[in-house]
Design an enzyme around this catalytic site. Structure first.
Site: not given
Ligand code: F6P
Length: 344
Positions: A104, A129, A171-173, A223, A269, A275, A277
């Site tokens: 993006e 993402d 992750m993936g924002r 996240e 847990r 990172h 990923q």
């Protein structure tokens, strides 16, 4: 002298960047161009710093992770005089066209430079993402989910052994694609995505049921998932050059694990794979997709089809308007949220 195509990779790296570079180089050379890499994203065009590229150098890029030409989150629109430098260096380097490989943000800059200055640029979509519009998938995503799914399988083993609930943060924002696909493929008990506020009582009910039945449970969280008032009170938010909140210290996995332990009394847990990923060899899907979009980008330049992005539409690679890809983020939509209701 052969006509020249500049190539840059910007934003967060992901598996598939090197094969995409190879795709551009191979197709470009066949069309009679030579290619040159711009070092570290838009920074390379601002500084006029290049890296040699040709078929010999890129021959084994198909299976290589990372990006040979480097990347950064440099936004020329946020640095005094940098846009002018980009335009000046484009001429100085005698470029016929520029291939911007990015998400993006990187493609947003390409869109603006094309719109405002008619810069002959085309885009190649990448991001783990998977949040770019007008392309069915972005390369990097399949590999990231494959890595995350592997982590999930491993967490299930240790969770089962210790009779624990395990939480995996991915992750993936601001898009929940990585979390959702990881949860689906690993048979998780619950998934938390940013597009849907977490229903805490539903999550606890589901986890207690699962735990009663099989003595362990797995939660996958993005996240950027939201716990509402139960979440950590946000401190000062650090932003990157594109105005995005940096999510690394948010600690969703840890927050959710603490909450689960508190509410259920079951030992819990968490693991954050971050990172990991983004590294390693791309999957077969990502290798083929990145090569194909890279090759298409060279063809778009050759046909002077600037301001376009090489997108995957169905099973075809097509040139679509760049501004449509960056105008709106592609987040988890109703179809997938409905599916999520069935599975979790
Ligand atoms: O956009 C890709 C991405 O990996 C996001 O999923 C994540 O939030 C961000 O980049 C992390 O950025 P950085 O590499 O700057 O820590």
């Amino acid at each position: 002298m052969a006509k020249r195509i500049g190539i840059l990779t910007g934003g967060g790296d992901c598996p598939g960047l090197n094969p995409a570079i190879k795709g551009v180089v191979y197709a470009a050379e066949k069309l009679g161009y030579e290619c040159v890499g711009l070092a570290e994203g838009w920074k390379g065009l601002v500084d006029g710093k290049t890296i040699k590229l040709d078929k010999k150098i890129t021959e084994y890029f198909t299976e290589q992770g990372g990006t040979y030409i480097g990347t950064s989150r440099t936004n020329p629109y946020k640095i005094e005089g940098a846009v002018k430098k980009c335009l000046k260096n484009f001429k100085k380097l005698k470029l016929t066209g520029l291939v911007a490989i990015g998400g993006e943000d990187t493609l947003g800059v390409a869109t603006k430079l094309h719109k405002e200055y008619k810069l002959p640029v085309v885009g190649v979509p990448k991001t783990m993402d998977n949040d770019l519009s007008i392309t069915d998938y972005t390369f990097g995503f399949d590999t990231a989910v494959t890595v995350a799914a592997d982590a999930a399988f491993r967490l299930k083993d240790t969770g089962k052994s210790h009779r624990r609930i395990m939480v995996l943060e991915v992750m993936g924002r601001h898009a929940g694609w990585v979390a959702l696909f990881t949860a689906i493929t690993s048979g998780a008990d619950f998934v938390c995505i940013p597009e849907k506020k977490i229903d805490v009582s539903k999550m606890m009910k589901k986890l207690k049921e699962s735990y009663k039945r099989k003595k362990f449970a797995l939660v996958v969280t993005s996240e950027a998932a939201e716990l509402g008032s139960l979440g950590k009170t946000a401190g000062k938010k650090e932003l990157d050059q594109f105005g995005h909140v940096i999510l690394k210290d948010r600690g969703m996995g840890s927050q959710i694990a603490s909450l689960i332990e508190r509410e259920t009394g079951i030992e819990t847990r968490f693991a954050v794979i971050g990172h990991i990923q983004r590294g390693g060899s791309p999957t077969v899907f990502d290798r083929i997709l990145s090569l194909r979009v890279g090759m298409q980008a060279a063809h778009l330049i050759h046909k002077k089809n600037f301001g376009k992005m090489a997108a995957l539409v169905g099973n075809r690679i097509m040139g679509v308007p760049l501004h449509k890809a960056t105008g709106k983020l592609k987040t988890v939509d109703k179809h997938w949220r409905d599916l999520m209701e069935i599975l979790f």
